[in-house]
Structure formats: C-alpha cells, structure tokens
Design a protein around this motif. Structure first.
Motif, short mmCIF file in Angstrom:
data_model
loop_
_atom_site.label_atom_id
_atom_site.label_comp_id
_atom_site.label_asym_id
_atom_site.label_seq_id
_atom_site.Cartn_x
_atom_site.Cartn_y
_atom_site.Cartn_z
N GLU A 1 0.84 -1.19 0.00
CA GLU A 1 0.00 0.00 0.00
C GLU A 1 0.88 1.25 0.00
O GLU A 1 2.08 1.19 0.27
CB GLU A 1 -0.93 0.00 1.21
N LEU A 2 0.28 2.38 -0.30
CA LEU A 2 0.99 3.64 -0.47
C LEU A 2 1.91 4.01 0.71
O LEU A 2 3.07 4.37 0.47
CB LEU A 2 -0.01 4.78 -0.76
N PRO A 3 1.46 3.94 1.96
CA PRO A 3 2.36 4.35 3.06
C PRO A 3 3.67 3.55 3.10
O PRO A 3 4.74 4.13 3.33
CB PRO A 3 1.53 4.10 4.32
N ALA A 4 3.59 2.26 2.85
CA ALA A 4 4.80 1.43 2.84
C ALA A 4 5.71 1.80 1.68
O ALA A 4 6.94 1.83 1.82
CB ALA A 4 4.42 -0.04 2.78
N ILE A 5 5.13 2.09 0.54
CA ILE A 5 5.90 2.49 -0.64
C ILE A 5 6.63 3.80 -0.36
O ILE A 5 7.83 3.94 -0.62
CB ILE A 5 5.00 2.65 -1.89
N VAL A 6 5.92 4.77 0.18
CA VAL A 6 6.51 6.09 0.45
C VAL A 6 7.64 5.97 1.46
O VAL A 6 8.71 6.56 1.27
CB VAL A 6 5.42 7.08 0.94
N LYS A 7 7.44 5.19 2.50
CA LYS A 7 8.46 5.02 3.54
C LYS A 7 9.74 4.42 2.95
O LYS A 7 10.84 4.91 3.19
CB LYS A 7 7.92 4.12 4.65
N ARG A 8 9.60 3.38 2.17
CA ARG A 8 10.77 2.74 1.56
C ARG A 8 11.39 3.62 0.48
O ARG A 8 12.60 3.66 0.32
CB ARG A 8 10.39 1.38 0.98
N ALA A 9 10.56 4.33 -0.27
CA ALA A 9 11.07 5.21 -1.34
C ALA A 9 11.96 6.30 -0.77
O ALA A 9 12.97 6.66 -1.38
CB ALA A 9 9.90 5.80 -2.12
N LYS A 10 11.61 6.83 0.40
CA LYS A 10 12.42 7.87 1.02
C LYS A 10 13.83 7.35 1.33
O LYS A 10 14.80 8.07 1.16
CB LYS A 10 11.76 8.37 2.30
N LYS A 11 13.92 6.11 1.74
CA LYS A 11 15.22 5.51 2.08
C LYS A 11 16.07 5.28 0.83
O LYS A 11 17.29 5.25 0.91
CB LYS A 11 15.02 4.20 2.83
N LEU A 12 15.43 5.11 -0.30
CA LEU A 12 16.13 4.80 -1.55
C LEU A 12 16.22 6.00 -2.49
O LEU A 12 16.60 5.87 -3.65
CB LEU A 12 15.43 3.65 -2.26
N LYS A 13 15.87 7.17 -2.00
CA LYS A 13 15.72 8.37 -2.83
C LYS A 13 16.93 8.66 -3.71
O LYS A 13 16.80 8.86 -4.92
CB LYS A 13 15.42 9.57 -1.93
N LYS A 14 18.13 8.68 -3.14
CA LYS A 14 19.33 9.00 -3.91
C LYS A 14 19.59 7.95 -4.98
O LYS A 14 19.91 8.28 -6.13
CB LYS A 14 20.54 9.12 -3.00
N LEU A 15 19.44 6.70 -4.61
CA LEU A 15 19.64 5.61 -5.56
C LEU A 15 18.63 5.68 -6.70
O LEU A 15 18.98 5.48 -7.86
CB LEU A 15 19.56 4.27 -4.83
N VAL A 16 17.39 5.98 -6.38
CA VAL A 16 16.34 6.09 -7.40
C VAL A 16 16.68 7.20 -8.38
O VAL A 16 16.57 7.02 -9.60
CB VAL A 16 14.95 6.31 -6.76
N LYS A 17 17.12 8.34 -7.89
CA LYS A 17 17.47 9.46 -8.77
C LYS A 17 18.58 9.07 -9.75
O LYS A 17 18.51 9.37 -10.94
CB LYS A 17 17.90 10.68 -7.95
N ILE A 18 19.59 8.39 -9.23
CA ILE A 18 20.70 7.95 -10.08
C ILE A 18 20.22 6.97 -11.14
O ILE A 18 20.57 7.07 -12.32
CB ILE A 18 21.82 7.33 -9.22
N LEU A 19 19.39 6.02 -10.74
CA LEU A 19 18.90 5.01 -11.68
C LEU A 19 17.98 5.62 -12.73
O LEU A 19 18.00 5.20 -13.89
CB LEU A 19 18.21 3.87 -10.93
N ILE A 20 17.20 6.61 -12.36
CA ILE A 20 16.34 7.28 -13.34
C ILE A 20 17.21 7.93 -14.42
O ILE A 20 16.92 7.81 -15.61
CB ILE A 20 15.41 8.32 -12.66
N VAL A 21 18.27 8.59 -14.02
CA VAL A 21 19.18 9.21 -14.98
C VAL A 21 19.81 8.14 -15.87
O VAL A 21 19.88 8.28 -17.10
CB VAL A 21 20.26 10.06 -14.27
N MET A 22 20.28 7.06 -15.27
CA MET A 22 20.90 5.97 -16.04
C MET A 22 19.93 5.40 -17.08
O MET A 22 20.31 5.15 -18.22
CB MET A 22 21.35 4.85 -15.11
N ILE A 23 18.70 5.20 -16.68
CA ILE A 23 17.72 4.60 -17.58
C ILE A 23 17.35 5.58 -18.70
O ILE A 23 17.21 5.18 -19.86
CB ILE A 23 16.49 4.11 -16.79
N LYS A 24 17.25 6.87 -18.38
CA LYS A 24 16.99 7.87 -19.43
C LYS A 24 18.13 7.86 -20.45
O LYS A 24 17.89 7.90 -21.66
CB LYS A 24 16.81 9.26 -18.82
#
Length: 103
Positions: free
Chosen positions: A72-95
C-alpha cells in the motif's frame, strides 16, 4: 515498445545495478523487492509525472502477473524515502540508456 517491455527492461537494469553495487534488502525474501520498488518509481516518474498512487493502482490492475504483491501507499513512500538517492541515479541511467538506444 509496450509498457510491459519498458517495465521488464527497467527491472532488469535496476536489478543488475543493485547486484553490482552490492545492495541488499533488509530481508532475504521480501514480498516486494527493492528492484520492484525502484522499477515502479521509475515508471511513475517516466509515465505518470511522479504520481505514485495512480501507478500503484495501475500496477495492481494491469501488471499483477509481473508484480503479484504491491504494498500500500504508506509502505511504498516510507521505503522510497530511504532509496531516494539511488532512485534518482537510476532514473538518470535509464533515461541515458533509452536516449542512446533510440539514436
């Protein structure tokens, strides 16, 4: 390219990068892996203007064969915050991957 093709490609890239950097999930067999979470976030950023709530609904309705469990959304948001920097890097790599692939 279909959305499923995009999701599959992103998942493979993310999963391989996480393995290469030695990223470990807190538990050995999570119901929803960090690779799945990051794939969902990349998809949301790319196709849904970062709207996670509608992306969760879409994944549950249309991609349950690929993602049998989506938290559910709360669990996703909580985990996403912990992975924020990694997600940003991967988004750039995938683009960059898709830009170079299309040229």
């Amino acid at each position: 390219m279909t959305y499923k093709d995009y999701i599959t490609t992103v998942y493979v890239i993310v999963d391989e990068v996480l393995k290469l950097i030695g990223h470990k999930h807190k538990t050995n067999k999570p119901k929803f892996s960090d690779s799945e979470l990051i794939t969902l976030l990349v998809y949301a950023t790319t196709f849904r203007k970062g709207e996670i709530k509608s992306t969760l609904k879409e994944f549950k309705e249309n991609y349950s064969d690929m993602f049998p469990y989506v938290p559910e959304l709360p669990a996703i948001v909580k985990r996403a915050k912990k992975l924020k920097k990694l997600v940003k890097i991967l988004i750039v790599m995938i683009k960059i991957y898709y830009q170079t692939k299309n040229h």
